[in-house]
Design a protein around this motif. Structure first.
Motif, PDB file in Angstrom:
ATOM      1  N   ARG A  24       0.739  -1.331  -0.019  1.00 44.61           N
ATOM      2  CA  ARG A  24       0.050   0.072  -0.016  1.00 44.61           C
ATOM      3  C   ARG A  24       0.963   1.338   0.113  1.00 44.61           C
ATOM      4  O   ARG A  24       0.672   2.235  -0.656  1.00 44.61           O
ATOM      5  CB  ARG A  24      -0.724  -0.095   1.069  1.00 44.61           C
ATOM      6  CG  ARG A  24      -1.963  -0.753   1.017  1.00 44.61           C
ATOM      7  CD  ARG A  24      -2.885  -0.795   2.108  1.00 44.61           C
ATOM      8  NE  ARG A  24      -2.447  -1.027   3.364  1.00 44.61           N
ATOM      9  CZ  ARG A  24      -2.561  -2.192   4.194  1.00 44.61           C
ATOM     10  NH1 ARG A  24      -3.341  -3.302   3.636  1.00 44.61           N
ATOM     11  NH2 ARG A  24      -1.995  -2.329   5.138  1.00 44.61           N
ATOM     12  N   GLU A 266      -3.174   4.655  11.446  1.00 46.22           N
ATOM     13  CA  GLU A 266      -3.447   4.333  10.145  1.00 46.22           C
ATOM     14  C   GLU A 266      -4.559   5.119   9.583  1.00 46.22           C
ATOM     15  O   GLU A 266      -4.412   5.443   8.252  1.00 46.22           O
ATOM     16  CB  GLU A 266      -4.024   2.816  10.353  1.00 46.22           C
ATOM     17  CG  GLU A 266      -3.072   1.780  10.807  1.00 46.22           C
ATOM     18  CD  GLU A 266      -3.833   0.503  11.020  1.00 46.22           C
ATOM     19  OE1 GLU A 266      -3.384  -0.507  10.456  1.00 46.22           O
ATOM     20  OE2 GLU A 266      -4.798   0.358  12.022  1.00 46.22           O
ATOM     21  N   HIS A 270      -3.729   7.078   5.868  1.00 46.48           N
ATOM     22  CA  HIS A 270      -4.279   6.667   4.737  1.00 46.48           C
ATOM     23  C   HIS A 270      -5.137   7.730   4.125  1.00 46.48           C
ATOM     24  O   HIS A 270      -4.893   8.120   2.848  1.00 46.48           O
ATOM     25  CB  HIS A 270      -5.765   5.656   5.293  1.00 46.48           C
ATOM     26  CG  HIS A 270      -6.499   5.531   3.996  1.00 46.48           C
ATOM     27  ND1 HIS A 270      -6.218   4.424   3.161  1.00 46.48           N
ATOM     28  CD2 HIS A 270      -7.762   5.759   3.917  1.00 46.48           C
ATOM     29  CE1 HIS A 270      -6.999   4.455   2.226  1.00 46.48           C
ATOM     30  NE2 HIS A 270      -7.956   4.942   2.855  1.00 46.48           N
TER      31      HIS A 270
END
Length: 433
Positions: A24, A266, A270
């Motif tokens: 990612r 996170e 993101h």
């Protein structure tokens, strides 16, 4: 008879959760690297076109709140403001590495940390040697220390090499440690006169930020205004404002609570990582990389001691530092290199580490602010990064057939369930289900 100590595997197949997280991050960084490459080219073309005066007017345009000490130029806003977002994301990535990633235990952290430290120390030593030998200015010793992961991944995308995930992950971890080293250097060695009340306010703001995390307080309306205040106080305190970004990133919680789908770190990463990679860093490059290019100017890159020290530091110092640090750390920790790879692959990866574009330009601006050497050092960063990219390309392309085979093996999914087969069969130590 005592059993022989088991040797850990270096650059083996990553555990599946770690590989997903790395994939990612790499996707975003690769896209950002390509945008960054375009932004740098646009800056160079614009600054050397008949519209160069427009370029200078735009990046020199001031706006902000002067009463708060924040009436800055466009170039200044991108360096101190937008790069704070970049370092916030870097802080989050470092925290993740420390909590659940490659840096969570001394055994796994030793290799990338030693490699990164040697990759910062050797370029600085090369710069000092080159400059001292020719009576130059030592103030720019930190310029060739940085690695630009986005630019490095853009080079990988352009040359279309099938680099195994373990090599890319090692490069990413190196860059994360490198970013921390760069921000420490900026905080310790490139600060202006300190404003203690403003710094005390920034520290108090960080303490409140930490307390909110400990109390599990959620909601962007708490953190965004508080983050802006911390950033402004840090800037007015005389320490480069990007330090505020990495500090908040390190404070954000990255371990999930029971029943929590994602941690604050996170979620924030993101949301901000795509903005950082495709907007913040490219805009900084757009207004930092625009320098006049001429045969005479390029010639001075190899004749002026400061510029030559930057080029040699990036191309030779960074490559040798990362490679030697990795090799010695592997020997002393009894790590065994993945038998499918060779030390030549580590050397090629080390050459990629010589691409020091974004943070090198930032440190160059800080080191030579107001000096006539500033533009020459910028040119040296560009030349050194391009030469390092070319060296890495030559070394990587020689082994691309091996990389392609390993890439296909680690991505084979015969049952089409979305999980590579290598994670669904009994394997040796290099593949951990």
């Amino acid at each position: 008879m005592a059993d022989t100590p088991r040797r850990s595997l270096f650059l083996g197949v990553l555990p599946w959760p770690e590989r997903q997280a790395v994939a990612r991050a790499l996707r975003t960084e690769t896209l950002g690297g390509l945008v960054l490459l375009v932004a740098a080219l646009v800056a160079l073309v614009w600054a050397n076109s008949p519209l160069s005066h427009v370029y200078e007017e735009v990046r020199g345009f001031h706006f902000g709140v002067s009463e708060l000490g924040l009436d800055l130029s466009v170039q200044h806003w991108t360096a101190d403001g937008l790069l704070a977002v970049f370092f916030l994301v870097a802080g989050i990535e470092l925290k993740r590495e420390l909590v659940v990633g490659e840096l969570r235990t001394p055994a796994t952290a030793a290799l990338p940390v030693v490699a990164a430290l040697c990759g910062m120390a050797v370029p600085a030593a090369v710069y000092v040697t080159a400059v001292a030998f020719r009576d130059g200015d030592l103030v720019g010793w930190a310029v060739p220390m940085a690695t630009d992961i986005a630019f490095a991944l853009a080079v990988l995308a352009v040359i279309s090499t099938h680099l195994p995930t373990a090599l890319r992950a090692f490069l990413l971890t190196l860059a994360v440690v490198d970013d921390l080293g760069a921000i420490l250097v900026i905080a310790l060695f490139y600060t202006s006169d300190l404003n203690l009340p403003a710094l005390a306010g920034a520290m108090a703001g960080l303490a409140v930020f930490y307390l909110l995390q400990r109390l599990r307080v959620t909601g962007w309306w708490w953190y965004v205004p508080l983050g802006a205040v911390i950033w402004a106080l840090m800037y007015n305190g005389g320490i480069h404002a990007t330090v505020a970004g990495v500090a908040m990133g390190l404070i954000l919680r990255t371990r999930r609570d029971e029943g929590e789908k994602s941690s604050p770190g996170e979620r924030t990463g993101h949301l901000l990582h795509p903005f950082s990679a495709t907007v913040a860093v490219p805009l900084f490059a757009l207004f930092a990389a625009g320098i006049g290019v001429s045969p005479t100017g390029l010639g001075e890159v190899f004749t002026r001691p400061e510029a030559l020290g930057v080029v040699l530091g990036l191309v030779l110092g960074k490559t040798l530092g990362i490679f030697i640090g990795t090799y010695l750390a592997a020997r002393f920790t009894r790590a065994q290199l993945n038998p499918n790879l060779a030390w030549a692959d580590v050397l090629a990866l080390a050459a990629l580490g010589g691409i020091g574009f974004t943070v090198s330009l930032l440190i160059g601006d800080l080191a030579f602010s107001g000096s006539a050497l500033g533009e020459e050092v910028k040119a040296a960063v560009l030349v050194g990064s391009v030469l390092a990219a070319l060296l890495a390309t030559v070394l990587l392309r020689r082994r691309n057939r091996v990389y392609r085979r390993l890439y296909e093996e680690e991505n084979a999914d015969a049952d089409h369930d979305g999980i590579p087969d290598i994670y669904q069969r009994k394997t040796t130590d290099d593949a951990v289900p």
